[in-house]
Design an enzyme around this catalytic site. Structure first.
Site: not given
Length: 995
Positions: A154-156
């Site tokens: 999700i950190k993209d």
């Protein structure tokens, strides 16, 4: 288990996260190395198309696991045939979805029919249905597959957003090094983002981070620093402090991501993840569940969902030992929190409260331990062929707990931040689990989960005190309903007396407000405020405009509310409120407005409003005499029918209804089968066209007829239009003439129009809403010459006579015509065998209930008599003529004002001309001059409003080549004088000289 041959064709128009295969007996495959036992149909946020463009529908009611919009393929049916069967189910794709898809494409989202860039793979992840894990078969559980982002987490989303914003602001420049403290996933995402943009990077993590994630961070070519795990947040070797130190030592060359406090973190989710969830659930999401490390996901996503629906509940999942629990549930200040025990889950939980975390978004907390999370991961792997990370396991566990507490029909959405490939050496390694004392988690391999009700206290949702569960709401509502029927009165005697005192106190304030308004010393517009300004003003007064909280307030707050309304409203009783075709209120008529409100009267039947019914009939009879007989006539009242109606627009529609009933009486039952055509002047009120729209005649069939230079309908042009309509096979049936047009005050040629109507059998109506009051004046009634030939007539005493809104009167020559056209014979109201049944007025109307507006005009007419009204009309007409004289005098003197439209009715039109545009002559003016003069009125009006000076309307008339000009109208001129109007023109000149 079926597997997919390498030669299987993948349809290119499907989302990247779901492969829909062609014909044959093959089934879908998951990520590389994972074979799915069942097919998973997943809704993608960019496209909901199925095979060959078919719509992929919602899941059917509780199909068998794995519930990923799935169906068991054990009978060897291929996915295409299954989707074809589902085509009959309700589709979730709407026109709005298609428009959103187009908007996303324009916003650089990938189209899966074409090659894409790495950056375009970020976001728009599919939504997976895992409702098989719900403890209530009527509660859905969906999960966003965030592990499908290119770096695997999700950190993209935040990496792309933070780096992009830093570049845009100039904080990050070419040649600089990006530094990021991370528990693992952000490091890989930042590394990928830096690789795409050409930056060197340093990521700092701790020893708790899995080897797989550390290797991923290094794989992009940068430096990775692994710091000790478990050190205090203020320790210099804490990974966040290392980031701060490196940036401080290298100013201008190192850029610190500071993901835990960077506002762009939560903003990324608010801009992307929240909207995706809202679209993919078609706005049905009721609960959002997410863990937190930086707090960005739960804060940003929750904030967006609540902006769409304030009732969405946000639940935070937190590992046992993390400080979020103590901060939210126990109220421990952010500076005082401390870790109570360690945990093995990565990327979730925290040892301090980050700046990104917004506690106000959180409605509830669920505390889970490592065994809960890892057992869920193993269970999903065995049952669904998905390898989840530990934070995803915790989120799904929390969603399952929540599903047992919420109402039927709830839709829970959670997120899967990363996948289990990053934790093969941990979560999916039995030896590692045993080394950590988590052997129980390994038992999740396909086994049923333990009964949540038997688990420890933390495996429940702990709601904030202000959050009331639906069960509690239901119980409280039942108790309240039962209490409401007890006692002799709903309110206590003290409460009732307090409300009556409030009423007594308010009445003098309203009279004082009116006295101040007609005095002319106050500003016309007390304060020029925007909607946002008004909201702030009322909130500051303690009476917010929003009714959302539903909380009761006392009489003091009500008094403040009344005062705030008066203080922030336009004083329409001010002598210089000249903006609309109404102004002020007749004090006697105001009493006639208050009285029926106090009586709470309804003039639909005689039995509930006997006096007011007869008063209405008396007003209608007076209007019929005013219309059809010479002034002062003592002849018997002519036959008529009529109603007091809520506004001139409705009066015009009543005339159309009667006209249609005459030409097509069966239309009231079966609808009209004719192409009916009606006519009105091009200067008529827009309500004619709106009535045609509402009645199904169509606005195109309300034909606008050309007018002469004064704005009056030309009878010859009317006949041309009638003949043209007949020529094309239409049925002309109605002509709407005007007495006192809205802008120019024009009076139509009633004799000429009546002749046309007679020749062609058309109904003729006179809209006298504004100028019909001229019939009250012996000196002015001549402008209405011939209007008595019409079939119907209406006028609005609330305009020129200054009665309180609304007071509009409609009359027609045909007795009984209103009931014939409109009656529905409601047997609970209009019983033929009740007392005085024939006295009812209600079945004449298209409404049911009506306010007793007749009392206003009746009471004031009794007080003023015919002479009083005649004087009022003469004053308004005469003052308009005086203004015309003043304008012409100034036009000849210095060119400061130029007449645009001479006085008709109580209207006069003019331009103010600033010195730079003088001299201005409309005849022969160039296009540039017309454009320039058209800008003046809006600008000067703005200045006048800000000064609280006179309010005067303006508008153009394109058909007459008249750019914006001031339309001065003089309704209710009892407190207005020639001197006041002259002074007003002088102030306009002073305010407009530098325009």
């Amino acid at each position: 288990m079926q597997t997919i041959p390498a030669s299987t064709r993948v349809l290119s128009n499907q989302p990247r996260s779901i492969r829909m295969f062609g014909s044959g007996s093959q089934v879908a495959s998951g990520p590389a190395g994972i074979a799915l036992r069942r097919a998973a149909v997943i809704v993608d946020s960019r496209s909901r198309r199925g095979i060959r463009g078919r719509v992929v529908t919602r899941a059917a009611q509780r199909p068998e696991p794995p519930r990923a919009f799935s169906t068991d393929l054990s009978d060897n049916r291929n996915l295409e045939s299954l989707l074809m069967e589902r085509e009959a189910q309700p589709a979730v794709q709407t026109e709005a979805d298609l428009k959103q898809k187009q908007a996303d494409a324009r916003a650089n989202q990938p189209d899966n029919n074409f090659p894409v860039t790495t950056g375009q793979l970020i976001g728009s992840t599919p939504l997976l249905d895992l409702s098989q894990y719900s403890l209530n078969e009527k509660v859905k559980i969906f999960a966003k597959c965030e592990y499908l982002n290119p770096s695997g987490s999700i950190k993209d989303r935040i990496a792309q957003h933070i780096i992009g914003q830093a570049e845009a602001s100039g904080e990050l420049k070419p040649g600089m090094t990006v530094v990021a403290a991370t528990s693992g996933n952000t490091g890989a995402a930042i590394a990928m983002a830096c690789a795409l943009r050409g930056y060197d990077y340093i990521v700092i993590t701790n020893e708790k981070t899995s080897k797989e994630k550390v290797d991923a961070m290094r794989a992009y070519g940068g430096e990775v620093i692994v710091s000790p795990s478990g050190v205090a947040p203020d320790h210099p070797e804490h990974y966040q402090n290392i980031e701060d130190r490196l940036c401080a030592e290298n100013p201008g060359t190192y850029y610190g991501v500071d993901q835990y406090n960077n506002p762009y973190n939560a903003e990324a989710y608010e801009a992307t993840l929240g909207p995706e969830i809202w679209r993919q659930t078609s706005g049905d999401v009721t609960h959002f569940v997410a863990g937190g490390s930086t707090g960005g996901t739960v804060s940003g996503t929750g904030r967006y969902l609540k902006s769409e629906n304030a009732d969405v509940r946000v639940v935070m999942a937190d590992p046992k030992g993390s400080v979020f629990w103590d901060h939210v549930v126990k109220g421990v200040p952010a500076d005082d929190v401390c870790v109570s025990k360690s945990w093995e889950m990565e990327g979730v939980g925290k040892d301090s409260i980050p700046g990104c975390f917004d506690i106000n978004v959180i409605d509830g907390m669920m505390r889970g331990n490592d065994e809960d999370a890892f057992a869920m991961c193993r269970e999903v792997a065995a049952n669904n062929g998905l390898l989840l990370g530990g934070s995803a396991g915790l989120n799904l566990h929390a969603a399952r707990v929540l599903s047992g507490e919420v109402d039927d029909g709830s839709v829970i959405v959670t997120v899967f931040p990363d996948n289990g490939v990053k934790y093969l050496s941990k979560i999916y390694n039995d030896s590692w689990l045993e080394s950590k004392g988590l052997e129980g988690a390994a038992e999740g391999n396909g086994a049923a989960s333990p009964d949540v009700d038997e688990k420890e206290h933390e495996s429940r949702i702990h709601w904030k005190p202000e959050i009331v569960t639906r069960q509690e709401q239901t119980a409280a509502a039942a108790a309240s309903a039962a209490a409401a029927v007890e006692g002799h009165h709903l309110l206590t005697e003290e409460q009732t007396e307090a409300e009556l005192r409030f009423l007594e106190d308010i009445a003098p304030k309203l009279v004082r407000y009116h006295r101040e308004s007609i005095g002319g010393a106050e500003r016309v517009h007390s304060r020029l405020q925007s909607p946002d300004d008004l909201a702030e003003t009322f909130a500051a007064a303690g009476v917010p405009l929003d009714l959302a909280d539903g909380a009761p307030v006392d009489e003091l707050a009500l008094d403040a509310a009344v005062q705030a309304v008066m203080d922030n409203s336009v004083r329409s009783s001010h002598p210089l409120f000249l903006n609309q075709l109404y102004s002020g209120v007749d004090p006697v008529a105001l009493a006639g407005d208050w009285l029926p409100s106090a009586l709470n009267a309804n003039v639909h039947t005689f039995e509930v409003a006997p006096v007011l019914t007869e008063i209405e009939k008396a007003v209608l009879a007076k209007t019929a005499r005013m219309w059809l007989q010479p002034l002062g006539s003592q002849a018997q009242t002519p036959p008529h029918d009529g109603l007091i109606v809520p506004g001139g627009s409705l009066a015009n529609m009543y005339s159309l209804l009667l006209a249609r009933d005459r030409v097509d009486p069966d239309a009231r039952n079966r609808g009209t089968s004719m192409e009916l055509v009606a006519f009105c002047s091009e200067q008529s009120h827009y309500s004619f066209r709106k009535s045609a729209m509402v009645m199904g005649i169509g606005m195109d069939n309300m034909v606008k007829v050309k007018c002469d230079a004064d704005g009056a309908m030309i009878a010859e042009e009317l006949e041309k239009e009638v003949l043209a309509a007949k020529e094309r096979g239409a049925v002309p049936f109605y002509v709407g003439t005007t007495a006192g047009s809205t802008v120019l005050g024009a009076f139509d040629d009633y004799h000429g129009c009546a002749d046309v109507c007679k020749r062609h059998g058309l109904w003729m109506h006179v809209d006298g809403a504004w100028g019909g009051a001229a019939a009250l004046s012996p000196a002015r009634k001549g402008v209405l010459d011939g209007f008595e030939k019409a079939d119907s007539f209406c006028w609005n005493p609330h305009k020129m006579l200054g009665l309180p809104l609304q007071c509009s009167i409609f009359v027609t020559k045909q007795p009984g015509s209103l009931a014939k056209a409109n009656a529905a014979k409601a047997d609970y109201l209009f019983q033929p065998d009740k007392n005085n049944a024939g006295a009812d007025l209600g079945d004449r109307t298209i409404q049911c209930g009506r306010k007793a507006d007749a009392l206003k005009i009746w009471l004031s007419w009794k007080h003023r008599g015919d002479k009083g009204w005649s004087d009022m009309v003469d004053r308004s007409f005469g003052l308009a003529e005086e203004v015309e004289r003043m304008i012409l005098e100034r036009e000849n003197r210095d060119g400061s004002f130029v007449l645009a439209a001479h006085a008709q009715c109580a209207n006069v039109g003019f331009w103010y001309v600033p010195p730079r545009l003088r001299p201005f002559k409309h005849a022969g003016a160039s296009a540039n001059q017309l454009t320039e003069i058209g800008f003046v009125a809006p600008k000067l009006k703005d200045r006048m409003q800000r000064e609280g000076d006179a309010m005067i309307g303006f508008q153009p008339i394109d058909s007459m080549n008249l750019p914006n000009f001031f339309r001065l109208v003089l309704p209710n001129s009892r407190h207005l004088s020639k001197q006041m109007l002259s002074d007003m023109l002088d102030r306009m000149d002073e305010m407009g000289k530098n325009l």
